[in-house]
Structures are given as C-alpha cells and as structure tokens.
Design a protein around this motif. Structure first.
Motif, PDB file in Angstrom:
ATOM      1  N   UNK A 283      -3.219   1.428   1.220  1.00 59.95           N
ATOM      2  CA  UNK A 283      -4.246   1.751   0.948  1.00 59.95           C
ATOM      3  C   UNK A 283      -5.072   1.194   1.564  1.00 59.95           C
TER       4      UNK A 283
ATOM      5  N   UNK B 156       3.466   4.781   3.445  1.00 55.49           N
ATOM      6  CA  UNK B 156       4.674   4.443   2.632  1.00 55.49           C
ATOM      7  C   UNK B 156       5.726   3.745   3.201  1.00 55.49           C
TER       8      UNK B 156
ATOM      9  N   UNK C  85       0.871  -2.645  -2.824  1.00 55.90           N
ATOM     10  CA  UNK C  85       1.560  -1.852  -3.832  1.00 55.90           C
ATOM     11  C   UNK C  85       3.150  -1.504  -3.293  1.00 55.90           C
TER      12      UNK C  85
ATOM     13  N   UNK D 228      10.669  -0.255  -1.050  1.00 54.59           N
ATOM     14  CA  UNK D 228       9.866   0.343  -0.471  1.00 54.59           C
ATOM     15  C   UNK D 228       8.526  -0.140  -0.976  1.00 54.59           C
TER      16      UNK D 228
ATOM     17  N   UNK E  53      -3.234   6.392   3.779  1.00 53.01           N
ATOM     18  CA  UNK E  53      -2.297   6.153   2.816  1.00 53.01           C
ATOM     19  C   UNK E  53      -1.169   5.762   3.892  1.00 53.01           C
TER      20      UNK E  53
ATOM     21  N   UNK F 141       6.630  -0.401  -4.526  1.00 53.44           N
ATOM     22  CA  UNK F 141       7.180   0.484  -5.477  1.00 53.44           C
ATOM     23  C   UNK F 141       8.184  -0.457  -6.345  1.00 53.44           C
TER      24      UNK F 141
ATOM     25  N   UNK G  28       3.629   0.409  -0.681  1.00 54.10           N
ATOM     26  CA  UNK G  28       2.683   2.142  -0.033  1.00 54.10           C
ATOM     27  C   UNK G  28       1.171   1.000   0.057  1.00 54.10           C
TER      28      UNK G  28
END
Lengths: 358, 358
Positions: free
Chosen positions: B228, B237, B207, B224, B235, B209, B226
């Motif tokens: 998972x 990031x 995902x 940026x 997680x 950001x 993330x």
C-alpha cells in the motif's frame, strides 16, 4: 401466450431501470405492467422516454405500485437504503421481488426481506445479471471439469474512474442512502464472482486490505479484501474502486488450468462474449517459452444477459403462480452469502483490517 | 571485436545456467570463458551437453573460478544460501557479478554482497531477465504516458503446479539452501514487477495475506501479500505458489487506462511478445457494452531477453573496464528494494499477517 407472461412493476426510475425495462420487453415470458416513481410526471416521463407500450400504467407513488393487483412481480432499482421498506411491502402483498444489487445495507436488513418473501411464498432474486449470461455457464463447465484441478487462486476487480461530479453528487456516494458504496456497488460483483467460482462455499476468513479510500463523509470510494478457504488452501482477492480505470476482471487458477475474463459483469458486446482459457501448459525446453498459449473461447447469446435474468426469474414465478411450485431457494441463498461476505469485509475494515471469521 | 567481449565465468551448472550460457553466446558483447562446478566431471559434462566452444575452460571448484584471472564477470546461478560466499569472493577478486534471483536470503546478506561490489568497484545486477525485454520498455512508455493517469491498482501472480517429486526433492523446497522458497523464487518476480510498475517507489506498508502454505519443514510453498502506498491511494497484491497452474500475470490499472500481460517473466514465444492495453473506455448507452475493447500490442525482439540482459550488463562492465566509468547504481538499487519488500512480506508472515511499515 401474452396472458401467461409475468407482469412486472418497476419501482423507481433509476438509470438501470432503462436497461432492465428493455430486457423485460425482449424476454419471452414477461411484460411491463406498470412503472412507479415518486411523482406521476416522473413515471410518465420514463414511459415516454423509453418508448414503453401505452398499456403500461404510471404510478405516482411506490405505495400505489405495491397495491396494484395486476402486478405479479416488482423490479426494485431503488437506492439500497430503501430496499427493506419496499421489498418487504411488495412481498407482503404477494408480489415476487427482483431486487437490484447490493441487496441490502447489511445482513439483518436482507434477512427481513428474505423472511418476508419466504413467509409470503414469493420468489426473491437479486439483479446480478451476469450470472445469467451463457458465458457464465460455459465458464462454470470448464471450472467444474476434472482437468481444471482444484481451485487455488482467484482475483477479481470491479472499478471505474468516477467524474468529480459523480463523486460530489451521485446517490452512490451519499451516506444516508447506501452505507456500502463502492463495496456494495462494485464489490458486490467481485464477491459474487468469487462465490460463484467456488460453488457458493463461504470462505473461512475475510480480511480487508489496508488500502481503504474514504471520502470526507466516510463513504467507501475504494477498498480491497482477501478471502481464505483453509481446508482447500485457496485464496481470493478483490479490488473495487470508484477511482480507477474501468475494469471487470476475473482470474481463476486451478492446479492445472486458468480462466480469465476482463468484462465479467458487462461484456464488451451484447451478443457475443469471450474468455481466455488455458490447461496443462508447461515451459518449453530451457524455459524459453510455453508449450501453449491461452485460447479465446467465444460464447454467443441471442438475448442480453438482463433478458435472460428476467426469463429465469419469470420462469420460476410462472411455476409458482401456475403450478403451485415452491419458490426456488438457490437465488436467495446466493444473495445471502454474498451479503455475508460483503458485511465481513466491512467488519474487517471497521476492526482495523483484522481477519474476520465467517 | 572478439577481444573486447566481456569474458564470463559461470559458477554452478543449474538448469537455468543452460539458458543463460546460450544467451551469452547469442549476445554481441560477451563470451563464456569458463564454467565451474563442484567437480571437474560435472563442469566438463555441462560444456559438452550444451555444445560450448572448446575454448571454454572447466573448473572443478568454485574457488578455481574466482581465482581465474581471465574472467571479467561471474554469472552465479547457485542456490540462494550460497550467494553471499561466492558473490563476495568474486567481487573481492575484482569480478563483476550477475547474480541469479532471489538475490539473497535477507537484506543483510544482500548488503554484504552489494558492499563487496561497491568497495571493489564492480558491477552488480540480478538475473531478472524480463526487465530487459523490449516489451517491458514498451509497457513502461505506456505507463508513463500522461493519459494512463496515476496508478491505482496492480495485481501480479507467479505460480506453477509442482510435481510431487519437485515438492519432495527440489532444491527450492529444502530449507537449508533457500529460506524464502516460493516467496523468493516466484515472489521475486511479482515484487519486482510491482516495483517496476511504480518506478521503484517503495510502498508504505506490506501485509502478508492469511493464505500461507508451508510444507512439513516449514518451507513456504505458497503465499500472498498486499502493498500500500498511502499518499497515492495505490494498492498492489500478489500471489505466488508452487501449487497452482502456471501463471505470470501482471495487471496495472491507472485512473484512465489498464495494461495486462499474462506471460511477464517468460513470454509465450521468444521472438514476439504481447500485452493488452486499453485507455479511456466507457460504457455504451444503457450500459449494454463498452465503447472499446483492449487492444493487443505486439513487440518483436531479435534477441531473447536473457541475451539482452547479458548485453546490458556487459555494456556497463565494458564501460568500467575500458573507460574507467563507475558502476551503474540503478541495478543494485532495484535489487535492494526488491529484497526489502520480499523481506517485509516474510516479516509480516512471521508477525501473524500484520502490516509491516517500510
């Protein structure tokens, strides 16, 4: 001098009350007047177990505490779900309120507390003790300095690896007493640290990250989120978790400098704390190294951060009590913004990790 | 011994080629055979400016290099948009390929390169030099140890604050030559570090950001994301940016330990590198401190990480050339997974920051 000390009543004998009662005794301008628990025996046990002076009264109910006319201010380490009832009751009886974090289960609850404090002319502050450490002030000087440059990226984590017993039985994982759980308990530090770094400017959007861990009761054991300030091209991320090794990291990067601390909320040692700072580093020729390494900045403190928090709170309360000053609006405002951001993370989770505008 | 050295041809005289040509000369099993630029004068200037031996040939075109029968392997620091053409051309003429990162503009481009290497039996490796530093191996031993506990959270940043001149003129911000920009250039390190930490296990979702910074041409200057891993409640990031102070941070948290490094891709000093490690820390009684502070682990290296990369690549090439071994599949697989994650970040950006399944 003794008679001018702010007289604290402690409502609830949670573990953290041991630390804060010690801090009150270490402070120069406060004293413990009374301790309340749900039973007189509990309160008396707390007094003796913590070596409190014989002059401290024990109350067998919270009601008795808020009715105690000899108490100027209450320290409230109760479970979050009980904050509205007892903080409001104390404020309505003219008592200043030092409220343990997370301040409330949601903004509307917090606003009931803040309104009670405002309309009764009493001071409100939440128990974010690290804001009162001199290291925090020193870091803020560095962040505010011209050569740090505008802030661009912040990352914060607050985690610990809970025991199976904690995850089954601790009050912080029971749904009826605190609906925010890891987000309120640990995330409050992260959100507060991010807000502090950006001079309390709310982000434009809040997006929870899809790495949520709930227990069987739907309680948040771990979560993460990103904040975005559109005009400043600034991003902050945080992780909070009951399921990961102890961490209290904060990294703040500007355009020209970086600051990092690994023990933000509770320094490794009480009397001395450090952070790393680097400014203007470049790569060496051929990119085979850096022109400089981060330096470690050491900040000493004579008093624990909790005692400095008590002194700041008591100084303001003393000004209200003795000099007819008005309550200081800064502290409730910081709490309110922190709660808004925490609530927005929760909303984003509930909306399936979509961005929430603030 | 000299005759058994792997003979490198350098295609393109980018700044990074200066560092890698030095590394080839420092290595025990490789040598520079030729350097190619778009003009003979450029190639000759590179030879003299970098003090390369008189035996090194200068080529005035990339074509001349891939046709040079005395070259075993090519090092390709060309702009990403030229990778497919020249890496494929080299592989088709039986030359092993050490390709600068980011490997390709997208997975389909990379797959053309990897297929050309596979079908011609030549080794492929990307230029992620930090993977070859002994610090990286030491960190992996720690991450893999039982008492670290399962990984839970990773955070990585790779940033630098570009000058106005860079942002106007550098090849890394021109759209026609590299569509990934900060994501490919700096994000490649972050994605690679995260993938390395999790033993090359792809995340379930990616995902981006909502903190994207594009320039007027739509080129990514900062982003940026993330990652998972659903089954592991893990997680990661990362932030990458041309607009923030120098950083190369990696933090990895397990259930019982944490590891942090601040100069991951390029250590502060060439001969010695450090990281911080802590395991089993608890709060002291009353939560007024920690039971232990992180320890600094120091790792020395006789050779720069780029020279160790050259030695590893040349060792494999030597085995293929002299012992009829097959190419090592590990390195292209790592590159391919890194590219998949980078591509997924880009897809998530293009889809409005929605999660992308891998």
């Amino acid at each position: 001098m003794e008679s001018s000390r702010i007289r604290f009543g402690i409502i609830g004998c949670a573990t953290i009350a041991r630390k804060v009662s010690r801090a009150i005794l270490l402070s120069s301008n406060a004293t413990i007047s009374a301790v309340a628990s749900r039973s007189l025996a509990n309160a008396q046990h707390f007094l003796s177990a913590n070596g409190l002076p014989a002059s401290v009264r024990a109350h067998g109910s919270y009601e008795a505490m808020v009715d105690d006319a000899s108490v100027d201010a209450v320290y409230v380490p109760l479970p979050t779900g009980l904050h509205v009832r007892w903080a409001v009751a104390a404020a309505e009886r003219g008592k200043h309120v030092l409220l343990e974090k997370p301040a409330a289960a949601c903004l509307s609850d917090l606003d009931r507390i803040l309104e009670a404090c405002r309309s009764n002319g009493v001071q409100f502050m939440d128990g974010s003790m690290w804001l009162h450490h001199p290291r925090t002030e020193r870091m803020k000087e560095i962040l505010a300095a011209h050569d740090f440059g505008p802030l661009k990226m912040i990352h914060c984590s607050s985690t610990f690896s809970a025991t199976p017993n904690f995850l089954q039985n601790n009050i912080r994982v029971k749904h009826d007493l605190d609906s925010l759980r890891a987000l309120g308990d640990l995330g409050w530090y992260c959100v507060g640290a991010i807000l502090w770094a950006v001079d309390d400017q709310l982000p434009d959007t809040v997006t929870a990250l899809p790495s949520l861990h709930l227990n069987q009761s739907g309680v948040i054991l771990a979560c993460a989120a990103a904040f975005h300030w559109t005009d400043h091209d600034m991003i902050a991320t945080f992780h909070c978790s009951f399921l990961s090794n102890f961490s209290m990291d904060l990294s703040v990067h500007g355009t020209n400098a970086s600051l990092q601390v690994k023990d933000l909320a509770i320094p490794y040692q009480e009397s001395s704390a450090t952070f790393d700072f680097t400014c203007g580093a470049k790569f060496a020729d051929l990119h085979i190294g850096w022109s400089r390494k981060p330096e470690e900045v050491v900040v000493q403190t004579d008093l624990p951060q909790e005692a400095l928090m008590i002194e700041e709170f008591s100084r303001i309360v003393g000004n209200i009590k003795n000099s007819n000053c008005r309550p200081d609006s800064k502290w409730p405002e910081v709490t309110r913004k922190t709660q808004m951001m925490v609530d927005a993370v929760k909303s984003s989770i509930e909306l399936g990790f979509t961005p929430v505008d603030l």
